[in-house]
Design a protein around this motif. Structure first.
Motif, mmCIF file in Angstrom:
data_model
loop_
_atom_site.group_PDB
_atom_site.id
_atom_site.type_symbol
_atom_site.label_atom_id
_atom_site.label_comp_id
_atom_site.label_asym_id
_atom_site.label_seq_id
_atom_site.Cartn_x
_atom_site.Cartn_y
_atom_site.Cartn_z
ATOM 1 N N LYS A 15 0.861 -1.182 0.000
ATOM 2 C CA LYS A 15 0.000 0.000 0.000
ATOM 3 C C LYS A 15 0.898 1.234 0.000
ATOM 4 O O LYS A 15 1.625 1.494 0.957
ATOM 5 C CB LYS A 15 -0.906 -0.002 1.246
ATOM 6 C CG LYS A 15 -1.759 1.252 1.366
ATOM 7 C CD LYS A 15 -2.748 1.369 0.212
ATOM 8 C CE LYS A 15 -3.241 2.801 0.040
ATOM 9 N NZ LYS A 15 -3.985 2.971 -1.229
ATOM 10 N N TRP A 16 0.882 1.919 -1.113
ATOM 11 C CA TRP A 16 1.654 3.153 -1.243
ATOM 12 C C TRP A 16 0.680 4.319 -1.303
ATOM 13 O O TRP A 16 -0.345 4.241 -1.964
ATOM 14 C CB TRP A 16 2.483 3.160 -2.536
ATOM 15 C CG TRP A 16 3.543 2.093 -2.607
ATOM 16 C CD1 TRP A 16 3.778 1.096 -1.706
ATOM 17 C CD2 TRP A 16 4.494 1.920 -3.664
ATOM 18 N NE1 TRP A 16 4.820 0.311 -2.130
ATOM 19 C CE2 TRP A 16 5.282 0.793 -3.336
ATOM 20 C CE3 TRP A 16 4.763 2.604 -4.854
ATOM 21 C CZ2 TRP A 16 6.322 0.344 -4.146
ATOM 22 C CZ3 TRP A 16 5.795 2.159 -5.663
ATOM 23 C CH2 TRP A 16 6.571 1.043 -5.314
ATOM 24 N N PHE A 17 1.038 5.403 -0.610
ATOM 25 C CA PHE A 17 0.208 6.606 -0.697
ATOM 26 C C PHE A 17 0.840 7.571 -1.685
ATOM 27 O O PHE A 17 2.043 7.779 -1.663
ATOM 28 C CB PHE A 17 0.093 7.295 0.663
ATOM 29 C CG PHE A 17 -0.632 6.475 1.691
ATOM 30 C CD1 PHE A 17 -2.008 6.313 1.626
ATOM 31 C CD2 PHE A 17 0.071 5.863 2.723
ATOM 32 C CE1 PHE A 17 -2.681 5.557 2.584
ATOM 33 C CE2 PHE A 17 -0.599 5.116 3.680
ATOM 34 C CZ PHE A 17 -1.966 4.957 3.613
ATOM 35 N N GLU A 18 -0.007 8.150 -2.525
ATOM 36 C CA GLU A 18 0.485 9.136 -3.486
ATOM 37 C C GLU A 18 0.636 10.488 -2.836
ATOM 38 O O GLU A 18 -0.253 10.943 -2.135
ATOM 39 C CB GLU A 18 -0.564 9.293 -4.585
ATOM 40 C CG GLU A 18 -0.164 8.674 -5.895
ATOM 41 C CD GLU A 18 -1.236 8.930 -6.945
ATOM 42 O OE1 GLU A 18 -1.667 7.950 -7.551
ATOM 43 O OE2 GLU A 18 -1.627 10.103 -7.127
ATOM 44 N N VAL A 28 4.836 12.745 -9.022
ATOM 45 C CA VAL A 28 4.178 12.000 -7.959
ATOM 46 C C VAL A 28 5.221 11.248 -7.153
ATOM 47 O O VAL A 28 6.087 10.581 -7.707
ATOM 48 C CB VAL A 28 3.168 10.992 -8.543
ATOM 49 C CG1 VAL A 28 2.488 10.224 -7.426
ATOM 50 C CG2 VAL A 28 2.145 11.720 -9.388
ATOM 51 N N ASN A 29 5.148 11.410 -5.834
ATOM 52 C CA ASN A 29 5.982 10.605 -4.945
ATOM 53 C C ASN A 29 5.097 9.606 -4.221
ATOM 54 O O ASN A 29 3.894 9.823 -4.092
ATOM 55 C CB ASN A 29 6.674 11.496 -3.913
ATOM 56 C CG ASN A 29 7.840 12.244 -4.510
ATOM 57 O OD1 ASN A 29 8.676 11.654 -5.178
ATOM 58 N ND2 ASN A 29 7.871 13.546 -4.284
ATOM 59 N N TYR A 30 5.707 8.566 -3.735
ATOM 60 C CA TYR A 30 4.935 7.595 -2.977
ATOM 61 C C TYR A 30 5.495 7.423 -1.581
ATOM 62 O O TYR A 30 6.702 7.373 -1.393
ATOM 63 C CB TYR A 30 4.954 6.232 -3.685
ATOM 64 C CG TYR A 30 4.192 6.240 -4.980
ATOM 65 C CD1 TYR A 30 2.806 6.097 -4.976
ATOM 66 C CD2 TYR A 30 4.859 6.388 -6.191
ATOM 67 C CE1 TYR A 30 2.099 6.118 -6.170
ATOM 68 C CE2 TYR A 30 4.150 6.406 -7.382
ATOM 69 C CZ TYR A 30 2.769 6.274 -7.373
ATOM 70 O OH TYR A 30 2.073 6.288 -8.532
ATOM 71 N N LYS A 32 5.841 4.682 0.827
ATOM 72 C CA LYS A 32 5.716 3.221 0.746
ATOM 73 C C LYS A 32 5.433 2.642 2.127
ATOM 74 O O LYS A 32 6.287 2.040 2.764
ATOM 75 C CB LYS A 32 6.981 2.642 0.141
ATOM 76 C CG LYS A 32 7.178 3.149 -1.283
ATOM 77 C CD LYS A 32 8.517 2.786 -1.861
ATOM 78 C CE LYS A 32 8.636 3.412 -3.243
ATOM 79 N NZ LYS A 32 10.000 3.372 -3.772
ATOM 80 N N ASP A 35 5.112 -2.327 2.190
ATOM 81 C CA ASP A 35 5.886 -2.567 0.983
ATOM 82 C C ASP A 35 6.307 -4.024 0.857
ATOM 83 O O ASP A 35 7.463 -4.375 1.014
ATOM 84 C CB ASP A 35 7.115 -1.638 1.007
ATOM 85 C CG ASP A 35 7.633 -1.352 -0.391
ATOM 86 O OD1 ASP A 35 6.908 -1.645 -1.357
ATOM 87 O OD2 ASP A 35 8.764 -0.846 -0.512
ATOM 88 N N ASN A 71 -2.111 -1.500 -3.543
ATOM 89 C CA ASN A 71 -1.484 -1.170 -4.828
ATOM 90 C C ASN A 71 -0.820 -2.378 -5.452
ATOM 91 O O ASN A 71 -0.386 -2.328 -6.589
ATOM 92 C CB ASN A 71 -0.361 -0.143 -4.687
ATOM 93 C CG ASN A 71 -0.788 1.117 -4.033
ATOM 94 O OD1 ASN A 71 -1.242 1.092 -2.906
ATOM 95 N ND2 ASN A 71 -0.647 2.218 -4.744
ATOM 96 N N ILE A 287 9.132 8.199 2.096
ATOM 97 C CA ILE A 287 9.085 8.708 0.729
ATOM 98 C C ILE A 287 10.339 8.263 0.000
ATOM 99 O O ILE A 287 10.311 7.912 -1.167
ATOM 100 C CB ILE A 287 8.998 10.254 0.719
ATOM 101 C CG1 ILE A 287 7.625 10.664 1.229
ATOM 102 C CG2 ILE A 287 9.243 10.798 -0.689
ATOM 103 C CD1 ILE A 287 7.219 12.061 0.892
#
Ligand SMILES: Nc1ncnc2c1ncn2[C@@H]1O[C@H](COP(=O)(O)OP(=O)(O)O)[C@@H](O)[C@H]1O
Ligand SMILES: Nc1ncnc2c1ncn2[C@@H]1O[C@H](COP(=O)(O)OP(=O)(O)O)[C@@H](O)[C@H]1O
Ligand code: SF4
Ligand code: SF4
Ligand SMILES: [Mg+2]
Ligand SMILES: [Mg+2]
Lengths: 330, 324
Positions: A15-18, A28-30, A32, A35, A71, A287
């Protein structure tokens, strides 16, 4: 181990958040946060998910019960792939899972009685039609969490209850739809030591009686011992170690787990005469975490390879997995 | 009355709050002596009066005080008799300072950390700003932070770093006694362990006396050579840490210790049923009697005194009192 069947399996779950820098930015960074998590939980078993704040525990818990959409990877629940369930199927999955969160004081609408708060999920899911049946369920749930006599508690408002009592109500609400899996996210970290043990003991009894699968999220390794079969240690979005709880506590292998164990305070008057050997520093930002072992900047045992390549999970002993190059077999 | 070696003696300290529902008897009959370089852990569940004790000692009080009396004797002088102006000039921060509960979240977001650490010096010692900032930076470095952190704003620091800054702030006026009110309770265990190491180090370096407030008995043993247990506003046990951790006497103390989970033994943690009482209308007799499994009639009708059970060991419980 229990042969009755597996309840939950995660395969390389992500699950990565944008994160966007400024809302017009296209870059866009994620974050993580989770992971690549893999594990299996059998029916009626409890797994502790241990880690410091920011390690991804809440994200993992919420992804497991599909409050977040993964994700990557897969979630298998009772042999069914629930990774990307939609609509009615998702509603079914919500019924099969329950969540207890950290803050009991913020968990309930202040103008609802306890009865009304407990009735809510029954109304939403419309599982029981009659008013009488609903009342019966509410009272039964209150009994399960030992808020008795139930009539005394049902018509109270949240502010009339203590933190420990509210957390019992939260548990009652989480089990009222008779789920098979319960995620308890730091359910006792805002409570006093004695109340903590009381609530954990209650959860344990429910788990055994109802054959619930429980995921107990905590930052306190010491409370895992009597309250879970399995333990999984998280650091910066990765699972660093997993095994039977007793095995992890008796024979911790990962340098991070060892640091956690050393750092956990125990009542002993000799403690004041010595310093604790714990690694300095803080967990990395998710990040831009280290590309290799995420613990490498703090690890007292790090060697060349640790800064170059991410270790896979090695099975260092039967059923005991460690994500650390020290356990690579040559 | 206070022993000659003590740096701090507290006698019959009492603090009540006024509220709409009635008078909150937050603290009563508090008595203890501290010698130089002692660390007294003050332990008990939340709502028992630990923070009230801290605030009473440094006289940082909310407005709704109903009663505030007793003696606080620092180096032979009862500072309760000082007026606010003298207390501020001579005692608070200078002799006895405090890291408030939640201090790391109380920094002003618009000032740099270094300035806020230096503030007590500028305000209380009228030191020139440049000199004060220099001292702040030195102290920040001593806390294990890079000196450049002095030029950062609170939001740029992690919780652990802000807590180190809060400790630096409490030390900048060179106090002899430092009160630490739950100084690590919002931090992760590794950060907590690092801060406890730091507190040990600076205690040795500056010959400090600590009053360490916590609800965590494991953590208390990291610093304490003496332990005071408070329950419902009253001290119920007071002894050396060595005795307390090996031979606790009060049923409440035993319950607290039994509820602390351990990793090094096979002892299953147990819990005390019930919750601490309201301090507006506390139970009659022994305040612990509704939760105590040893209670008998006398416990609910008569209040026990602090009985001496050993050379340096006091317990407020009829099990150890006269006529039992
Ligand atoms: N909704 C979100 N959007 C962006 N980042 C998030 C969100 N929720 C959590 N994070 C980030 O993900 C990481 C893991 O957070 P979390 O799962 O809450 O950890 P834990 O529960 O172990 O404290 C943290 O860096 C956190 O800031
Ligand atoms: N300003 C205040 N006004 C009224 N009651 C207060 C105030 N501050 C604390 N109390 C009450 O005094 C009691 C002791 O509180 P506190 O000293 O904060 O306990 P602890 O630090 O042990 O948790 C509690 O019952 C609390 O609700
Ligand atoms: S892989 Fe290397 S850096 Fe990472 S925990 Fe193991 S020894 Fe330490
Ligand atoms: S005085 Fe009585 S009620 Fe109070 S702690 Fe002792 S035995 Fe228990
Ligand atoms: Mg969390
Ligand atoms: Mg407090």
């Amino acid at each position: 181990m229990n042969s009755e069947g597996r309840l939950l399996e995660l395969e390389d779950l992500r699950k990565w958040f944008e994160i966007r820098r400024g809302f017009l930015s296209s870059k866009v960074n994620y974050v993580k946060a989770v992971d690549g998590v893999t594990f299996r939980l059998d029916e009626g078993m409890a797994m502790s998910l241990v880690g410091e704040s920011g390690s991804g525990k809440t994200t993992l818990g919420k992804t497991i019960i599909r409050l977040y959409e993964p994700n990557g990877g897969r979630i298998i629940f009772q042999d069914r792939d629930v990774t990307h369930l939609k609509a009615n199927d998702l509603k079914w999955y919500r019924r099969m899972t329950g969540l207890v969160q950290q803050d009991p004081f913020g968990a309930f609408a202040s103008h609802f009685t306890i009865f009304r708060s407990l009735e809510e999920p029954l109304l939403i899911h419309n599982t029981v039609k009659s008013k009488e049946e609903r009342a019966e369920k509410v009272f039964k749930a209150l009994e399960e969490v030992r808020l008795t006599p139930v009539e005394d508690f049902a018509y109270k408002y949240p502010h009339m209850l203590s933190g420990g009592q509210l957390q019992r109500v939260a548990i009652a609400r989480a089990i009222i739809l008779e789920p098979r899996l319960l995620v308890a996210d730091e359910p006792v970290s805002m409570l006093d030591a004695s109340v903590r043990i009381e609530i954990l003991t209650l959860l344990r009894r429910l788990q055994e009686r109802l054959r619930l699968g429980v995921i107990y999220i905590t930052h306190d390794l010491a409370t895992t011992r009597f309250f879970s079969e399995w333990a999984l240690i998280m650091y910066a979005g990765h699972v660093m170690e997993k095994a039977f709880t007793q095995e992890i506590l008796r024979n911790p292998l990962h340098p991070y787990t060892r640091a956690l164990l050393t750092a956990t305070p125990e009542p002993n008057p000799e403690n004041r005469n010595r310093f604790k050997q714990v690694p300095p520093g803080e967990p990395p930002a998710l990040i831009d975490p280290p590309k290799s072992c995420r613990f490498s900047p703090r690890c007292p045992h790090a060697f060349d390879k640790c800064f170059k390549e991410e270790p896979p999970e090695f099975e260092a002993a039967s059923g005991h997995w460690v994500k650390c190059w020290l356990y690579e077999r040559s | 009355m206070s022993s000659s070696k003590s740096v701090l003696s507290v006698r019959d300290l009492k603090l009540y709050y006024r509220t709409r529902k009635g008078v909150v008897k937050a603290l009563e009959e508090i008595n203890f002596d501290l010698e130089k370089e002692d660390t007294l852990a003050v332990v008990g569940e939340s709502g028992c009066g630990k923070s009230t004790l801290a605030r009473a000692l440094v006289r940082v009080l909310p407005r709704n005080i109903h009663t505030y009396e007793g003696k606080v004797i620092l180096e032979g002088r009862n500072v309760m008799e000082l007026n606010e102006e003298d207390f501020r000039r001579e005692i608070r921060w200078r002799k006895i300072s405090i890291v408030f509960q939640g201090a790391m979240n109380s920094f002003n977001p618009v000032y740099k950390i270094g300035y806020q650490v230096a503030e007590p010096l500028i305000i209380h010692d009228h030191l020139e700003k440049k000199e004060a900032l220099k001292r702040a930076r030195q102290l920040i470095e001593l806390m294990g932070m890079p000196g450049v952190f002095a030029d950062r704003y609170p939001f740029e620091l992690s919780g652990g770093m802000k807590q180190r800054a809060a400790i630096a702030m409490a030390l900048i006026t060179n106090p002899e006694i430092v009160i630490l009110d739950e100084p690590t309770s919002a931090l992760d265990v590794l950060t907590q362990a690092n801060i406890i190491n730091l507190l040990k180090k600076i205690k040795n370096e500056f010959k400090l006396t600590y009053i360490f407030i916590t609800h965590d008995l494991g953590l208390a043993s990291e610093l304490a050579n003496r332990v005071a247990v408070i329950y419902a506003g009253k001290m119920v046990e007071l002894s050396s840490a060595d005795i307390f951790y090996t031979q606790p006497k009060h049923p409440y103390s035993k319950g607290l210790l039994a509820s602390a989970p351990t990793l090094s033994t096979d002892r299953r943690p147990e819990f005390i049923t019930g919750v601490p009482p309201s301090l507006i209308d506390p139970p009659s007799g022994c305040r612990f009697h509704p939760r105590c499994r040893f209670a008998w009639e006398k416990c609910s009708s008569e209040e026990p005194a602090m009985f001496q059970v050993g050379e340096d060991h006091l317990v407020r419980c009829w099990l150890y009192g006269d006529g039992k």
